[in-house]
Scaffold this motif. Structure first.
Motif, PDB file in Angstrom:
ATOM      1  N   MET A  18       7.031 -45.977-141.831  1.00 24.88           N
ATOM      2  CA  MET A  18       6.910 -44.575-140.852  1.00 24.88           C
ATOM      3  C   MET A  18       7.454 -45.151-139.685  1.00 24.88           C
ATOM      4  O   MET A  18       6.953 -46.213-139.143  1.00 24.88           O
ATOM      5  CB  MET A  18       5.622 -44.081-140.886  1.00 24.88           C
ATOM      6  CG  MET A  18       5.423 -42.881-139.720  1.00 24.88           C
ATOM      7  SD  MET A  18       6.334 -41.457-140.433  1.00 24.88           S
ATOM      8  CE  MET A  18       6.894 -41.045-139.065  1.00 24.88           C
ATOM      9  N   CYS A  19       8.203 -44.309-139.180  1.00 26.48           N
ATOM     10  CA  CYS A  19       8.904 -44.770-137.730  1.00 26.48           C
ATOM     11  C   CYS A  19       8.892 -43.610-136.855  1.00 26.48           C
ATOM     12  O   CYS A  19       9.666 -42.338-137.361  1.00 26.48           O
ATOM     13  CB  CYS A  19      10.152 -45.459-137.908  1.00 26.48           C
ATOM     14  SG  CYS A  19      10.642 -46.192-136.351  1.00 26.48           S
ATOM     15  N   ASP A  20       8.565 -43.641-135.724  1.00 21.13           N
ATOM     16  CA  ASP A  20       8.748 -42.319-134.851  1.00 21.13           C
ATOM     17  C   ASP A  20       9.524 -42.633-133.584  1.00 21.13           C
ATOM     18  O   ASP A  20       9.190 -41.868-132.669  1.00 21.13           O
ATOM     19  CB  ASP A  20       7.275 -41.518-134.638  1.00 21.13           C
ATOM     20  CG  ASP A  20       6.277 -42.497-133.787  1.00 21.13           C
ATOM     21  OD1 ASP A  20       6.767 -43.649-133.762  1.00 21.13           O
ATOM     22  OD2 ASP A  20       5.306 -42.177-133.883  1.00 21.13           O
ATOM     23  N   ASN A  21      10.089 -43.732-133.334  1.00 24.93           N
ATOM     24  CA  ASN A  21      10.521 -44.095-132.469  1.00 24.93           C
ATOM     25  C   ASN A  21      11.962 -44.351-132.264  1.00 24.93           C
ATOM     26  O   ASN A  21      12.576 -45.257-131.556  1.00 24.93           O
ATOM     27  CB  ASN A  21       9.973 -45.264-131.599  1.00 24.93           C
ATOM     28  CG  ASN A  21       9.897 -46.526-132.359  1.00 24.93           C
ATOM     29  OD1 ASN A  21      10.304 -46.324-133.580  1.00 24.93           O
ATOM     30  ND2 ASN A  21       9.500 -47.658-131.942  1.00 24.93           N
ATOM     31  N   ILE A  22      12.832 -43.970-133.095  1.00 22.00           N
ATOM     32  CA  ILE A  22      14.278 -44.156-133.235  1.00 22.00           C
ATOM     33  C   ILE A  22      14.781 -42.863-133.492  1.00 22.00           C
ATOM     34  O   ILE A  22      14.601 -41.724-133.679  1.00 22.00           O
ATOM     35  CB  ILE A  22      14.384 -44.962-134.553  1.00 22.00           C
ATOM     36  CG1 ILE A  22      14.091 -44.131-135.770  1.00 22.00           C
ATOM     37  CG2 ILE A  22      13.892 -46.585-134.578  1.00 22.00           C
ATOM     38  CD1 ILE A  22      14.430 -44.862-137.207  1.00 22.00           C
ATOM     39  N   THR A  23      16.400 -43.101-133.238  1.00 19.59           N
ATOM     40  CA  THR A  23      17.121 -42.017-133.034  1.00 19.59           C
ATOM     41  C   THR A  23      17.733 -41.770-134.637  1.00 19.59           C
ATOM     42  O   THR A  23      18.013 -42.513-135.366  1.00 19.59           O
ATOM     43  CB  THR A  23      18.481 -42.206-132.088  1.00 19.59           C
ATOM     44  OG1 THR A  23      19.169 -43.443-132.534  1.00 19.59           O
ATOM     45  CG2 THR A  23      17.752 -42.512-130.512  1.00 19.59           C
ATOM     46  N   GLY A  24      18.608 -40.491-134.782  1.00 23.94           N
ATOM     47  CA  GLY A  24      19.048 -40.210-135.813  1.00 23.94           C
ATOM     48  C   GLY A  24      20.076 -41.225-136.222  1.00 23.94           C
ATOM     49  O   GLY A  24      20.550 -41.548-137.356  1.00 23.94           O
ATOM     50  N   GLU A  25      20.865 -41.814-135.022  1.00 23.80           N
ATOM     51  CA  GLU A  25      22.164 -42.690-135.328  1.00 23.80           C
ATOM     52  C   GLU A  25      21.526 -43.928-135.883  1.00 23.80           C
ATOM     53  O   GLU A  25      22.198 -44.575-136.726  1.00 23.80           O
ATOM     54  CB  GLU A  25      22.924 -43.051-134.059  1.00 23.80           C
ATOM     55  CG  GLU A  25      23.623 -41.817-133.553  1.00 23.80           C
ATOM     56  CD  GLU A  25      22.571 -40.623-132.893  1.00 23.80           C
ATOM     57  OE1 GLU A  25      21.577 -41.017-132.431  1.00 23.80           O
ATOM     58  OE2 GLU A  25      23.258 -39.758-132.610  1.00 23.80           O
ATOM     59  N   VAL A  26      20.153 -44.570-135.401  1.00 23.41           N
ATOM     60  CA  VAL A  26      19.745 -45.629-135.829  1.00 23.41           C
ATOM     61  C   VAL A  26      19.292 -45.598-137.451  1.00 23.41           C
ATOM     62  O   VAL A  26      19.456 -46.474-138.182  1.00 23.41           O
ATOM     63  CB  VAL A  26      18.612 -46.007-134.983  1.00 23.41           C
ATOM     64  CG1 VAL A  26      17.624 -47.414-135.678  1.00 23.41           C
ATOM     65  CG2 VAL A  26      18.898 -46.381-133.455  1.00 23.41           C
ATOM     66  N   VAL A  27      18.836 -44.294-137.854  1.00 23.53           N
ATOM     67  CA  VAL A  27      18.232 -44.168-139.126  1.00 23.53           C
ATOM     68  C   VAL A  27      19.695 -44.232-139.979  1.00 23.53           C
ATOM     69  O   VAL A  27      19.723 -44.965-141.046  1.00 23.53           O
ATOM     70  CB  VAL A  27      17.778 -42.630-139.437  1.00 23.53           C
ATOM     71  CG1 VAL A  27      17.814 -42.523-140.698  1.00 23.53           C
ATOM     72  CG2 VAL A  27      16.624 -42.575-138.563  1.00 23.53           C
ATOM     73  N   GLY A  28      20.681 -43.700-139.705  1.00 25.45           N
ATOM     74  CA  GLY A  28      22.011 -43.548-140.351  1.00 25.45           C
ATOM     75  C   GLY A  28      22.556 -45.068-140.547  1.00 25.45           C
ATOM     76  O   GLY A  28      23.218 -45.562-141.756  1.00 25.45           O
ATOM     77  N   GLU A  29      22.525 -46.075-139.691  1.00 25.43           N
ATOM     78  CA  GLU A  29      22.977 -47.089-139.480  1.00 25.43           C
ATOM     79  C   GLU A  29      21.949 -48.193-140.261  1.00 25.43           C
ATOM     80  O   GLU A  29      22.423 -49.315-140.758  1.00 25.43           O
ATOM     81  CB  GLU A  29      23.036 -47.885-138.102  1.00 25.43           C
ATOM     82  CG  GLU A  29      24.174 -47.379-137.371  1.00 25.43           C
ATOM     83  CD  GLU A  29      24.262 -47.792-135.825  1.00 25.43           C
ATOM     84  OE1 GLU A  29      23.264 -48.567-135.511  1.00 25.43           O
ATOM     85  OE2 GLU A  29      24.712 -47.283-135.050  1.00 25.43           O
ATOM     86  N   SER A  30      20.688 -47.847-140.356  1.00 25.32           N
ATOM     87  CA  SER A  30      19.611 -48.665-141.188  1.00 25.32           C
ATOM     88  C   SER A  30      20.013 -48.586-142.589  1.00 25.32           C
ATOM     89  O   SER A  30      19.673 -49.589-143.161  1.00 25.32           O
ATOM     90  CB  SER A  30      18.189 -47.978-140.773  1.00 25.32           C
ATOM     91  OG  SER A  30      18.000 -46.797-141.324  1.00 25.32           O
ATOM     92  N   PHE A  31      20.658 -47.512-143.253  1.00 24.56           N
ATOM     93  CA  PHE A  31      20.945 -47.529-144.488  1.00 24.56           C
ATOM     94  C   PHE A  31      21.671 -48.744-145.083  1.00 24.56           C
ATOM     95  O   PHE A  31      21.408 -49.551-146.013  1.00 24.56           O
ATOM     96  CB  PHE A  31      21.644 -46.367-144.916  1.00 24.56           C
ATOM     97  CG  PHE A  31      20.556 -45.238-145.134  1.00 24.56           C
ATOM     98  CD1 PHE A  31      20.178 -44.870-146.470  1.00 24.56           C
ATOM     99  CD2 PHE A  31      20.261 -44.214-144.300  1.00 24.56           C
ATOM    100  CE1 PHE A  31      19.382 -43.766-146.734  1.00 24.56           C
ATOM    101  CE2 PHE A  31      19.306 -43.465-144.349  1.00 24.56           C
ATOM    102  CZ  PHE A  31      18.806 -43.099-145.771  1.00 24.56           C
ATOM    103  N   ASP A  32      22.895 -48.836-143.985  1.00 30.05           N
ATOM    104  CA  ASP A  32      23.617 -50.150-144.571  1.00 30.05           C
ATOM    105  C   ASP A  32      23.109 -51.456-144.185  1.00 30.05           C
ATOM    106  O   ASP A  32      23.262 -52.029-145.116  1.00 30.05           O
ATOM    107  CB  ASP A  32      24.846 -50.063-143.581  1.00 30.05           C
ATOM    108  CG  ASP A  32      25.842 -48.925-143.630  1.00 30.05           C
ATOM    109  OD1 ASP A  32      26.084 -48.524-144.550  1.00 30.05           O
ATOM    110  OD2 ASP A  32      26.548 -48.727-142.659  1.00 30.05           O
TER     111      ASP A  32
END
Length: 95
Positions: A18-32
């Motif tokens: 669970m993470c509640d301190n990141i932006t949607g851009e970070v989520v997208g980059e985290s997949f890679d």
């Protein structure tokens, strides 16, 4: 009636974080980053956490060999400080 469906399985680990301190851009980059670290499948769901904050719930399917690399991404890139490891069995059939 004969059942000719062949079933297989292999050991896997499900990581739930669970993470509640990141932006949607970070989520997208985290997949890679997670796939580069050896994740077999990554899913992210939007959630609402305590105090009505938006959050993300990661479900990551991996094998034992990639566990350390994936956990390193969770800590350094996603910024989570805790997660669950669930030892499971991935079941599947011929496609």
């Amino acid at each position: 009636m004969e059942n000719n469906i062949r079933k297989y399985s292999k050991p896997r680990i499900l990581i739930i974080a669970m993470c509640d301190n990141i932006t949607g851009e970070v989520v997208g980059e985290s997949f890679d980053r997670l796939y580069e670290a050896g994740a077999k499948n990554v899913q992210v769901m939007n959630t609402v956490t305590k105090k009505n904050r938006p959050g993300y719930l990661y479900t990551i399917d991996c094998d034992e060999a990639s566990l350390d690399s994936i956990e390193n991404v969770l800590i350094t890139e996603i910024g989570t400080t805790g997660w669950h490891r669930i030892h499971s069995e991935h079941c599947y059939t011929d496609v």
